[in-house]
Design an enzyme around this catalytic site. Structure first.
Site, PDB file in Angstrom:
ATOM      1  N   PRO A  40      -4.837   0.045  18.706  1.00  0.00           N
ATOM      2  CA  PRO A  40      -4.351  -0.509  17.375  1.00  0.00           C
ATOM      3  C   PRO A  40      -4.465   0.490  16.170  1.00  0.00           C
ATOM      4  O   PRO A  40      -4.118  -0.015  15.067  1.00  0.00           O
ATOM      5  CB  PRO A  40      -5.550  -1.627  17.074  1.00  0.00           C
ATOM      6  CG  PRO A  40      -6.452  -1.465  18.356  1.00  0.00           C
ATOM      7  CD  PRO A  40      -5.942  -0.753  19.240  1.00  0.00           C
TER       8      PRO A  40
ATOM      9  N   TYR B 263      -9.456   5.685   7.449  1.00  0.00           N
ATOM     10  CA  TYR B 263      -9.600   6.204   8.760  1.00  0.00           C
ATOM     11  C   TYR B 263     -10.639   7.232   8.875  1.00  0.00           C
ATOM     12  O   TYR B 263     -10.142   8.213   8.104  1.00  0.00           O
ATOM     13  CB  TYR B 263      -8.260   6.711   9.464  1.00  0.00           C
ATOM     14  CG  TYR B 263      -7.129   5.570   9.409  1.00  0.00           C
ATOM     15  CD1 TYR B 263      -7.148   5.102  10.825  1.00  0.00           C
ATOM     16  CD2 TYR B 263      -6.349   5.268   8.670  1.00  0.00           C
ATOM     17  CE1 TYR B 263      -5.848   4.025  10.978  1.00  0.00           C
ATOM     18  CE2 TYR B 263      -5.237   4.228   8.916  1.00  0.00           C
ATOM     19  CZ  TYR B 263      -5.002   3.849  10.071  1.00  0.00           C
ATOM     20  OH  TYR B 263      -4.231   2.995  10.254  1.00  0.00           O
TER      21      TYR B 263
ATOM     22  N   TYR C  96       4.476   6.114  10.039  1.00  0.00           N
ATOM     23  CA  TYR C  96       3.459   5.201   9.755  1.00  0.00           C
ATOM     24  C   TYR C  96       4.059   3.953   9.081  1.00  0.00           C
ATOM     25  O   TYR C  96       3.789   2.957   9.498  1.00  0.00           O
ATOM     26  CB  TYR C  96       2.380   5.675   8.833  1.00  0.00           C
ATOM     27  CG  TYR C  96       1.110   4.686   8.700  1.00  0.00           C
ATOM     28  CD1 TYR C  96       0.092   5.141   9.486  1.00  0.00           C
ATOM     29  CD2 TYR C  96       1.090   3.718   7.893  1.00  0.00           C
ATOM     30  CE1 TYR C  96      -1.199   4.304   9.423  1.00  0.00           C
ATOM     31  CE2 TYR C  96      -0.023   2.751   7.877  1.00  0.00           C
ATOM     32  CZ  TYR C  96      -1.114   2.924   8.562  1.00  0.00           C
ATOM     33  OH  TYR C  96      -2.245   2.264   8.279  1.00  0.00           O
TER      34      TYR C  96
ATOM     35  N   LYS D 259       0.804  -0.740  14.992  1.00  0.00           N
ATOM     36  CA  LYS D 259       2.160  -0.598  15.471  1.00  0.00           C
ATOM     37  C   LYS D 259       2.648  -1.756  16.378  1.00  0.00           C
ATOM     38  O   LYS D 259       3.597  -2.157  16.354  1.00  0.00           O
ATOM     39  CB  LYS D 259       2.454   0.671  16.137  1.00  0.00           C
ATOM     40  CG  LYS D 259       2.566   1.952  15.483  1.00  0.00           C
ATOM     41  CD  LYS D 259       3.807   1.856  14.948  1.00  0.00           C
ATOM     42  CE  LYS D 259       3.873   3.144  13.457  1.00  0.00           C
ATOM     43  NZ  LYS D 259       4.307   2.578  12.205  1.00  0.00           N
TER      44      LYS D 259
ATOM     45  N   HIS E 113       0.793  -1.199   0.031  1.00  0.00           N
ATOM     46  CA  HIS E 113      -0.110   0.107  -0.235  1.00  0.00           C
ATOM     47  C   HIS E 113       0.858   1.080  -0.293  1.00  0.00           C
ATOM     48  O   HIS E 113       1.681   1.194   0.798  1.00  0.00           O
ATOM     49  CB  HIS E 113      -0.729   0.165   1.360  1.00  0.00           C
ATOM     50  CG  HIS E 113      -2.231  -0.829   1.242  1.00  0.00           C
ATOM     51  ND1 HIS E 113      -3.232  -0.671   1.836  1.00  0.00           N
ATOM     52  CD2 HIS E 113      -2.417  -1.739   0.343  1.00  0.00           C
ATOM     53  CE1 HIS E 113      -3.950  -1.638   1.395  1.00  0.00           C
ATOM     54  NE2 HIS E 113      -3.640  -2.335   0.411  1.00  0.00           N
TER      55      HIS E 113
END
Ligand SMILES: Cc1cc2nc3c(=O)[nH]c(=O)nc-3n(C[C@H](O)[C@H](O)[C@H](O)COP(=O)(O)OP(=O)(O)OC[C@H]3O[C@@H](n4cnc5c(N)ncnc54)[C@H](O)[C@@H]3O)c2cc1C
Length: 401
Positions: free
Chosen positions: A292, A200, A384, A296, A72
């Site tokens: 979550p 998100y 990220y 990580k 991704h």
């Protein structure tokens, strides 16, 4: 029985540590309190940092991940209807890999079976003993008998509820904790994901996340009460609530179906310091937990065992304890960065019960600051996709692609 490193726990941290040690010729035995089928039935993480992916490849267990995983290049963040894409690839030239934790565990178990590495499943009452002396050992019960394993070191890879951290005298450990006033109701479903990338979504009704494990298996979450009972959420209630919180196009594209797993995860940040107690080293969830939201937890477990494997290899091959002595401080430095990020995500995105007006404006300002600044997006992309990971061979930083 005697080995060099006794590992407690056959989750991703324990199995990967065993694999990395095996490849540098360090003898190890893993003790797991559950059966292999039980371990494989856990549905958990699915997003791998670029360094975690590199490490699994270096460990020789990455072939299926490379064939079946999904690279991704970004994620979408939707804030009360406004949607913004964080393009990791364009911003910093990196990506993440979507590949289920269960599949990683499978690959590591298969590799261990093929190499003949020792794993003792269904071990009851595993107890680390004398780890503050030069002669640590483990005892456990199996088939009605008590067993003993002597070792040079013990690696506590037994997760948040394990025995390793619990065996340390209370005065020797300092715990840092934040429990968030909400939970995540997660549903796994065999339907294609609603989007090619994760979404998100922040909404007045609460947070939602569209994630995935493969091109045909999706993982969806909605923010819920911390003590919510998943049984009280019907399928219709879950899908309706998810649709309400998503941007219109995603809500329309959503394919619903029968859930193959449904559970509520409490959101918690937790760090135990230090991560070393004499000859006992903690790694992964045994030492720290993150909400979550930032994806990580698994990556931190992989980062810890890479560092620990490098330090143990230094001990046995170079007769240097520098890596072992630095393990706790260096691992914690990385852990706290991931904690910061994983705390920031739920601070910006979910709807806190009774959040005062000022904090609501702060959430909106956070989102505006992120989408309005390329530098802020680069900073988010860096963390990220993953901070540098230590080499499993020497403790040097290798993963900086
Ligand atoms: C619902 C959910 C979603 C998540 N999503 C993500 C995500 O998207 N991205 C991410 O990076 N992380 C995610 N995580 C976190 C991630 O799954 C964990 O961080 C990861 O499993 C940590 O691996 P570990 O090996 O340290 O611990 P664990 O996976 O907990 O493994 C510990 C092992 O030790 C065994 N054990 C425990 N006690 C004993 C004992 N006394 N004796 C012997 N064995 C013992 C356990 O049975 C277990 O097999 C998620 C977690 C949950 C619950």
């Amino acid at each position: 029985m005697r080995t060099q490193v006794a590992i407690i726990g056959a989750g991703p941290a324990g199995l990967l540590l065993g694999r990395l040690l095996e490849r540098t010729g360090i003898a190890n035995v893993i003790l797991e309190r559950r059966s292999p089928d039980y371990v494989l039935s856990r549905i958990r993480a699915g997003v791998l940092e670029h360094g975690a992916r590199d490490l699994l490849n270096q460990a020789g267990v990455g072939a299926r991940m490379e064939a079946e995983g999904l690279a991704h290049h970004g994620v979408a963040i939707a804030f009360h209807g406004a949607q913004h894409r964080i393009d990791f690839h364009a911003l910093i030239g990196r990506e993440v890999m979507v590949y289920g934790q269960t599949e990683i565990t499978h690959d590591l178990m298969d590799a261990r079976t093929a190499s003949g590495g020792g794993t003792i499943y269904d071990a009851e009452d595993v107890t680390p003993v004398d780890f503050d002396t030069p002669h640590p050992h483990l005892t456990w019960r199996k088939d009605g008998r008590t067993h003993r394993l002597d070792s040079d070191f013990i690696a506590g890879c037994d997760g948040f509820h394990g025995v390793s951290r619990a065996s340390v005298p209370a005065a020797a450990v300092r715990n840092f904790e934040r429990v968030y006033p909400f939970g995540w109701l997660g549903v796994l479903v065999d339907r294609p994901p609603v989007s090619d990338e994760l979404i998100y979504a922040a909404h007045d009704r609460g947070f939602a996340l569209c994630s995935m494990r493969s091109r045909t298996r999706s993982r969806y979450y909605v923010q819920c009460e911390a003590d919510a009972d998943p049984a009280n959420w019907s399928a219709t209630a879950f899908w309706d609530e998810l649709r309400r919180r998503l941007p219109a196009a995603a809500a329309e594209a959503l394919q619903t179906g029968q859930s193959i797993e449904k559970s509520v995860a409490p959101l918690r940040s937790f760090v135990a310091e230090p991560m070393r107690f004499g000859r006992l080293f903690l790694a992964g969830d045994a030492a720290h937990i993150v909400p979550p939201t930032g994806a990580k937890g698994l990556n931190l477990a992989i980062g810890d065992v890479a560092r620990l494997a490098g330090a143990l290899s230094e001990h046995y091959t170079e007769r240097s304890d520098a890596g072992l002595d630095a393990y706790s401080v260096q691992a914690l430095a990385r852990v706290w960065q991931a904690e910061r990020f994983s705390w920031w995500m739920p601070t910006m995105l979910p709807r806190f019960p009774d959040l005062p007006g000022f904090e609501q404006r702060m959430q909106a300002a956070e989102f505006a600051a992120l989408v309005g600044s390329r530098a802020a997006q680069q900073a988010m992309s860096e963390i990220y996709t993953g901070l540098p990971m230590a080499s499993a061979e020497s403790g040097r930083v290798v993963s900086r692609r």
